[in-house]
Design a protein around this motif. Structure first.
Motif, PDB file in Angstrom:
ATOM      1  N   HIS A  90       7.695  16.329  -2.632  1.00  0.00           N
ATOM      2  CA  HIS A  90       6.699  15.643  -2.279  1.00  0.00           C
ATOM      3  C   HIS A  90       7.955  15.093  -0.993  1.00  0.00           C
ATOM      4  N   LEU A  91       7.871  14.985   0.368  1.00  0.00           N
ATOM      5  CA  LEU A  91       7.786  13.525   1.303  1.00  0.00           C
ATOM      6  C   LEU A  91       8.847  12.663   1.293  1.00  0.00           C
ATOM      7  N   ALA A  92       8.728  11.759  -0.141  1.00  0.00           N
ATOM      8  CA  ALA A  92       9.064  10.764  -0.692  1.00  0.00           C
ATOM      9  C   ALA A  92       9.603  10.742  -1.212  1.00  0.00           C
ATOM     10  N   GLY A  93       9.650   9.521  -2.193  1.00  0.00           N
ATOM     11  CA  GLY A  93       9.839   9.513  -3.798  1.00  0.00           C
ATOM     12  C   GLY A  93      11.269   9.713  -4.163  1.00  0.00           C
ATOM     13  N   LEU A 137       8.471   0.754  -8.015  1.00  0.00           N
ATOM     14  CA  LEU A 137       7.638   1.248  -8.609  1.00  0.00           C
ATOM     15  C   LEU A 137       8.389   2.320  -9.279  1.00  0.00           C
ATOM     16  N   ASN A 138       8.523   2.641 -10.153  1.00  0.00           N
ATOM     17  CA  ASN A 138       9.603   4.137  -9.858  1.00  0.00           C
ATOM     18  C   ASN A 138       8.301   5.105 -10.684  1.00  0.00           C
ATOM     19  N   ASP A 139       8.328   6.185  -9.602  1.00  0.00           N
ATOM     20  CA  ASP A 139       7.247   6.672  -9.939  1.00  0.00           C
ATOM     21  C   ASP A 139       8.097   7.619 -10.943  1.00  0.00           C
ATOM     22  N   LEU A 140       9.034   8.564 -10.589  1.00  0.00           N
ATOM     23  CA  LEU A 140       9.440   9.190 -12.040  1.00  0.00           C
ATOM     24  C   LEU A 140       9.066   8.391 -13.415  1.00  0.00           C
ATOM     25  N   GLU A 166       0.631  -1.087   0.227  1.00  0.00           N
ATOM     26  CA  GLU A 166       0.053  -0.307  -0.068  1.00  0.00           C
ATOM     27  C   GLU A 166       1.111   1.382  -0.291  1.00  0.00           C
ATOM     28  N   ARG A 167       1.515   1.455   0.439  1.00  0.00           N
ATOM     29  CA  ARG A 167       2.398   2.298   1.069  1.00  0.00           C
ATOM     30  C   ARG A 167       3.508   2.929  -0.096  1.00  0.00           C
ATOM     31  N   THR A 168       3.912   2.011  -1.442  1.00  0.00           N
ATOM     32  CA  THR A 168       4.188   1.568  -2.288  1.00  0.00           C
ATOM     33  C   THR A 168       4.095   2.040  -2.970  1.00  0.00           C
ATOM     34  N   VAL A 169       2.663   2.262  -3.341  1.00  0.00           N
ATOM     35  CA  VAL A 169       1.599   2.798  -4.202  1.00  0.00           C
ATOM     36  C   VAL A 169       1.169   3.967  -4.406  1.00  0.00           C
ATOM     37  N   SER A 170       1.599   4.118  -2.698  1.00  0.00           N
ATOM     38  CA  SER A 170       1.103   5.912  -1.920  1.00  0.00           C
ATOM     39  C   SER A 170       2.020   6.346  -2.785  1.00  0.00           C
ATOM     40  N   GLU A 171       3.342   5.742  -3.125  1.00  0.00           N
ATOM     41  CA  GLU A 171       4.235   7.013  -2.858  1.00  0.00           C
ATOM     42  C   GLU A 171       4.530   7.340  -4.338  1.00  0.00           C
ATOM     43  N   VAL A 172       4.439   6.010  -5.162  1.00  0.00           N
ATOM     44  CA  VAL A 172       4.177   6.593  -6.791  1.00  0.00           C
ATOM     45  C   VAL A 172       2.743   7.598  -6.748  1.00  0.00           C
ATOM     46  N   ALA A 173       1.695   7.547  -6.264  1.00  0.00           N
ATOM     47  CA  ALA A 173       1.033   8.257  -5.979  1.00  0.00           C
ATOM     48  C   ALA A 173       0.688  10.074  -5.376  1.00  0.00           C
ATOM     49  N   GLY A 174       2.211  10.062  -4.460  1.00  0.00           N
ATOM     50  CA  GLY A 174       2.344  11.087  -3.870  1.00  0.00           C
ATOM     51  C   GLY A 174       3.690  11.777  -5.071  1.00  0.00           C
TER      52      GLY A 174
END
Length: 620
Positions: free
Chosen positions: A370-373, A389-392, A346-354
């Motif tokens: 963003h306080l993560a990513g 998951l690569n958020d960039l 859940e936190r991994t998907v939320s981090e990408v969403a952030g």
């Protein structure tokens, strides 16, 4: 101190914890045990009989819990028995009944005596004494998790969400069954539809947010910031190399520590100058005055999977969300068995969403953080180096998506984009004019090269793309971000990854690189990238593992050097009118609180530039 006296006290204590009147047989057998304690009757026989008859309720053995803690088991002889293998601590050796009752709160649940009867002599059966005691910490956490899952279930009626929330039990039924993969494919499809259909009701002016923070047009203090409470999942291993609590401490620093740029008489040699007009008042309060001032991204049930794939391969995404990644994948990620935890998923998907939300806010207001990513090692087919998951890359694909383009062709085992996928992608905010971004530049200042991000823009048809062993994230020979995503990377030459990828602008630095060499290289690289790429959006990975005291870094950058680095990147973007979204990147330190203050630095620098340039006036 006599057995009879101790038995009476024990019976009284038991009655105080019962929800109903005590059973008379309990008192009889406890007294019996005390009376025969000094007789010639075998004490072990009385123990077993008393233990079974006093505490067994309703004849059920499947819901029993251990009466005594492990500390008392080491002092007591044990006896195997067909009816009950639980040993009762000798009351003669017990210092006090209260101590016995206290240690019983650490009891563990068992599966019943039928499954335990063939185990070794150290195995014990459980007693149904759990209901008599105050709730344990484990039970409180379990109830909190259950209530959280119920809130998630209210967001959608998808059956897959319910099974995902109970992922451990669900996997136990299917992990050895050939129908597991078929079930996952069916649920993955239903999950996509369930998260896509209600999404139009969640968008706020096109922004993928679950909570709108302080209005940036009225905020004269700081830029829009994005944070979610689940970034630091509970019960993370203390000795793990990756300090998962750093996100929580970063937010804590911003919410509790006084901001160095706002405080009076704190100007030091080399510090960024305050505005010449001195219009900003001195302030010793924290930078962010309330947690509600953060923007909060969408969580897993509400975040459309159409936003993730492409560029993430659907087969890898499905395996990750269902907790079925292979051992090889989990080992390459670095989280091992933690990768299967629903909290981490859940936190991994939320981090990408952030990061997605941060980029949207940057396009809307010119700047956001963003306080993560910064998960720059992950490719489309696998996670690596503590990134999944690569958020960039996800942001770059969403911002450059065209309705007529139909990225399509995303894998053998999934269909192309559906009408639902089209709708959620069309409603996604990409700027006031609604036109997609054409060129995205990632400025990666993490000490490790962003090899995963670079793999998304490598031309798969190039004969030299795989000469160095670097992977390319393409589906069927098509790289969706080639010609749209560009990477500028400053990193330690001798650090991970040892097989480097091909970035657009690559600047390997020597070990123990000082501030001056680092900053001069950065300024030269930025000027070159501005002139050649002409980016319309900049994603800035402000990793603090370049710091001289970082556990996994090889450079010698000071805190002042990091401050000048952040100011250089952010200010150049603002001066050129390029929206910039900052993410925290990597950082490793045993002192997680100090690491959080280090990560908070880029947000403070952004806020200083926000006030200097009075950026809240630009959107009016």
């Amino acid at each position: 101190k006599t057995p009879l006296f101790t038995s009476l006290l024990f019976c009284l204590r038991l009655g105080m914890h019962r929800k109903h009147s005590g059973n008379p047989s309990s008192f009889i057998f406890l007294c019996l045990f005390g009376l025969v304690g000094n007789s010639t009757t075998p004490i072990s026989s009385v123990k077993a009989m008393t233990c079974h008859l006093v505490f067994a309720r309703r004849g059920s053995s499947s819901h029993k819990t251990t009466l005594f803690g492990s500390a008392f088991r080491t002092h007591v002889p044990r006896r195997q028995s067909e009816r009950c293998t639980t040993c009762l601590t000798s009351l003669k050796k017990t210092a006090s009944v209260t101590a016995v009752m206290a240690t019983s709160t650490k009891s563990r649940s068992c599966e019943g005596e039928e499954e335990r009867e063939h185990k070794d002599e150290n195995a014990t059966h459980s007693m149904d004494y759990f209901d008599y005691l105050p709730p344990t910490l484990e039970r409180i956490q379990l109830e909190k998790m259950q209530s959280k899952k119920e809130l998630l279930l209210q967001r959608t009626n998808s059956s897959f969400i319910q099974e995902f929330a109970n992922g451990t039990r669900y996997r136990a039924h299917y992990e050895n069954n050939q129908s597991w993969q078929t079930n996952q494919t069916r649920q993955f499809t239903s999950f996509q539809k369930a998260t896509s259909e209600p999404f139009s009701d969640i968008l706020v002016d096109g922004l993928a947010t679950s909570h709108v923070g302080l209005d940036p047009l009225q905020n004269t203090r700081h830029q829009p910031m994005v944070y979610h409470d689940n970034y630091s999942p509970p019960d993370w291993p203390e000795k793990h190399t990756f300090p998962m609590d750093k996100f929580r401490w970063t937010a804590h620093s911003i919410l509790k520590d006084a901001d160095e740029f706002l405080m009076a008489n704190r100007k030091e040699e080399g510090e960024i100058n305050r505005p010449s007009n001195n219009a900003i008042p001195d302030d010793d309060r924290p930078l962010v005055l309330s947690k509600h001032h953060f923007f909060r991204p969408l969580s897993l049930p509400a975040f459309p999977l159409a936003y993730l794939t492409p560029p993430i391969h659907p087969a890898f995404l499905r395996s990750f969300l269902s907790g079925t990644l292979s051992e090889r994948h989990r080992r390459r990620i670095g989280f091992r068995e933690q990768t299967r935890r629903p909290e981490l998923i859940e936190r991994t998907v939320s981090e990408v969403a952030g990061t997605v939300l941060t980029a949207q806010l940057a396009l809307k207001y010119g700047m956001a953080s963003h306080l993560a990513g910064g998960t720059h090692h992950a490719t489309g087919e696998e996670g690596r180096g503590y990134t999944i998951l690569n958020d960039l890359a996800v942001v770059a694909r969403l911002m450059t998506w065209r309705a007529e383009g139909h990225d399509g062709d995303i894998g053998d085992d999934t269909e192309t984009e559906t009408e639902e996928d089209d709708s959620v992608l069309r409603e996604f905010y990409r700027g006031e004019d609604g036109r997609p971004v054409e060129r995205v530049l990632v400025v990666d200042c993490d000490v490790h090269q962003g090899d995963g991000t670079a793999s998304f823009h490598v031309d798969p048809n190039s004969s030299s793309s795989d000469d160095d062993g670097s992977a390319t994230s393409s589906f069927h020979g098509k790289n969706h971000l080639h010609g749209k995503l560009f990477t500028l990377d400053l990193h330690a030459a001798s650090n991970y990854p040892f097989a480097k990828a091909k970035c657009t602008y690559d600047y390997p630095l020597p070990d123990h690189c000082p501030d001056d060499l680092y900053l001069s290289t950065l300024e030269m690289a930025l000027d070159l990238a501005w002139n050649e790429v002409r980016p319309q959006l900049v994603l800035y990975n402000a990793g603090v593992d370049v710091h001289r005291s970082d556990r996994l870094g090889r450079l010698a950058i000071s805190r002042e050097g990091m401050k000048r680095r952040d100011y250089c990147v952010i200010s150049k973007c603002v001066e050129r009118g390029i929206p910039v979204a900052a993410v925290v990147g990597g950082g490793y330190d045993e002192d997680v609180r100090a690491l959080g203050r280090r990560h908070a630095l880029v947000h403070r620098v952004c806020a200083q530039i926000w006030r200097e340039k009075e950026m809240w006036k630009r959107g009016r």
